[in-house]
Design an enzyme around this catalytic site. Sequence first.
Site, PDB file in Angstrom:
ATOM      1  N   TYR A 142     -34.976  67.530  15.091  1.00  0.00           N
ATOM      2  CA  TYR A 142     -36.298  67.056  14.673  1.00  0.00           C
ATOM      3  C   TYR A 142     -36.380  66.911  13.148  1.00  0.00           C
ATOM      4  O   TYR A 142     -37.095  66.062  12.640  1.00  0.00           O
ATOM      5  CB  TYR A 142     -37.383  68.041  15.113  1.00  0.00           C
ATOM      6  N   LYS A 189     -25.958  73.890  24.506  1.00  0.00           N
ATOM      7  CA  LYS A 189     -24.942  72.932  24.958  1.00  0.00           C
ATOM      8  C   LYS A 189     -23.665  73.280  24.187  1.00  0.00           C
ATOM      9  O   LYS A 189     -23.098  72.463  23.445  1.00  0.00           O
ATOM     10  CB  LYS A 189     -25.439  71.499  24.677  1.00  0.00           C
ATOM     11  N   ASP A 221     -28.135  71.192  30.567  1.00  0.00           N
ATOM     12  CA  ASP A 221     -28.193  70.289  31.734  1.00  0.00           C
ATOM     13  C   ASP A 221     -28.329  71.105  33.013  1.00  0.00           C
ATOM     14  O   ASP A 221     -29.120  70.789  33.904  1.00  0.00           O
ATOM     15  CB  ASP A 221     -26.983  69.337  31.778  1.00  0.00           C
ATOM     16  N   ASP A 245     -38.385  71.337  23.824  1.00  0.00           N
ATOM     17  CA  ASP A 245     -39.402  70.301  24.053  1.00  0.00           C
ATOM     18  C   ASP A 245     -39.253  69.758  25.472  1.00  0.00           C
ATOM     19  O   ASP A 245     -40.225  69.655  26.229  1.00  0.00           O
ATOM     20  CB  ASP A 245     -39.217  69.176  23.028  1.00  0.00           C
ATOM     21  N   ASP A 249     -41.740  70.629  29.107  1.00  0.00           N
ATOM     22  CA  ASP A 249     -42.459  69.621  29.918  1.00  0.00           C
ATOM     23  C   ASP A 249     -42.001  69.722  31.369  1.00  0.00           C
ATOM     24  O   ASP A 249     -42.812  69.672  32.302  1.00  0.00           O
ATOM     25  CB  ASP A 249     -42.176  68.194  29.413  1.00  0.00           C
TER      26      ASP A 249
END
Length: 372
Positions: A142, A189, A221, A245, A249
């Site tokens: 970000y 990751k 993942d 983020d 959601d």
Amino acid sequence: MNIKIALLGGDGIGPDVILQAVKCLQAVEETFNHTFSYTEALVGAIAIEKTGNPLPTETIEICKNADAILFGAIGDPKYDHNPEATIRPEQGLLQLRKELDLFTNIRPVQVFPTLIDRSPLRKEIIQGTNFTIYRELTGGIYFGEKKLSADGTVASDLCEYSEKEVSRIAHLAFKAAKSRRKKLTLVDKANVLESSRLWRKVVTKIGESYPEVHLDFMFVDNAAMQIILNPNQFDVILTENMFGDIISDESSVIGGSIGLLPSASIGAEHALFEPIHGSYPQAKDKDIANPIAAILSAAMLLEHFGLEEETRAVLKAVNKSLRKEVVTPDINPNSPYGTSHVGDFIANNIVDTEDQLNINNENIGLGKSTII
Ligand code: IPM
Ligand code: MN
């Protein structure tokens, strides 16, 4: 207690839901004899419209002088569909997070028992879900260097983390796990990204000082899959900015509506509370947005200041609105109630927990007799 609160309604449904949260905070003031003061400030697309800046200096000042910030939502489709736009509403929120150094974003995920059948996931899978995401909020992709080649055909965003950035949030996440079910899952990751390998190294080392907490690791993942397959395996999830983020959601669907999830963004000196949903521009001014995420964010604000009884009173009133189906259409498409009615119902139930009055209150909303 006196608390100075900056109100940043922002865009879309933000101002509507913040209004309901303020009603509830006022009900808490009245019931528990506190004095909260509220100062409104501009942020986002509305701030661009009025001042040309998504985060005007005045807003930063108001936030810095406040004890806490209650934030609505940010974003406007006008900008989403314009890749050329150099000034964007989201910059307001990102800059505010950076400016106030709000490095830890806490997103609790729970299933309200009364809503269990409304989730798109099967009851057996989601029953008992109760985990919290600790999302790093001021670093990573970000905020890393952004590049666009002169001819506009190549672009990059750098994902950079320092040991210090990882360690400060890791301590908070371990402390949270220690006071909960004592499990911390680092989502990363590390099979691909160097930054993830740094996270693993730093978090593993810090874990040695929290021997009572079981630390495990999961690739993002796989985590995206596991959150849906078996959400009960999680207690505290710690992760970097972008992964947090996305999985927050995703996690919001477990409870049946994104309109239910609050969050707190905490730094060493400042704290901001906001629903995790976006600005939902289609619902603006329609009185249909779910105010519960904003109201629960206000509850997190109260909790942050150690006001436990007050926090419980808000949660209890929210539960009651769900139980009595005084909810917005995202939860029950046939519901006759709108944003402000749900806000009134919850606020009234904070002030007065007498059942009779609540039935009376519901009748008013239904246009039925108000005489009990
Ligand atoms: C969130 C939002 C923000 C983010 C946007 C509005 C910049 O999606 O708080 O999750 O990506 O962090
Ligand atoms: Mn998001």
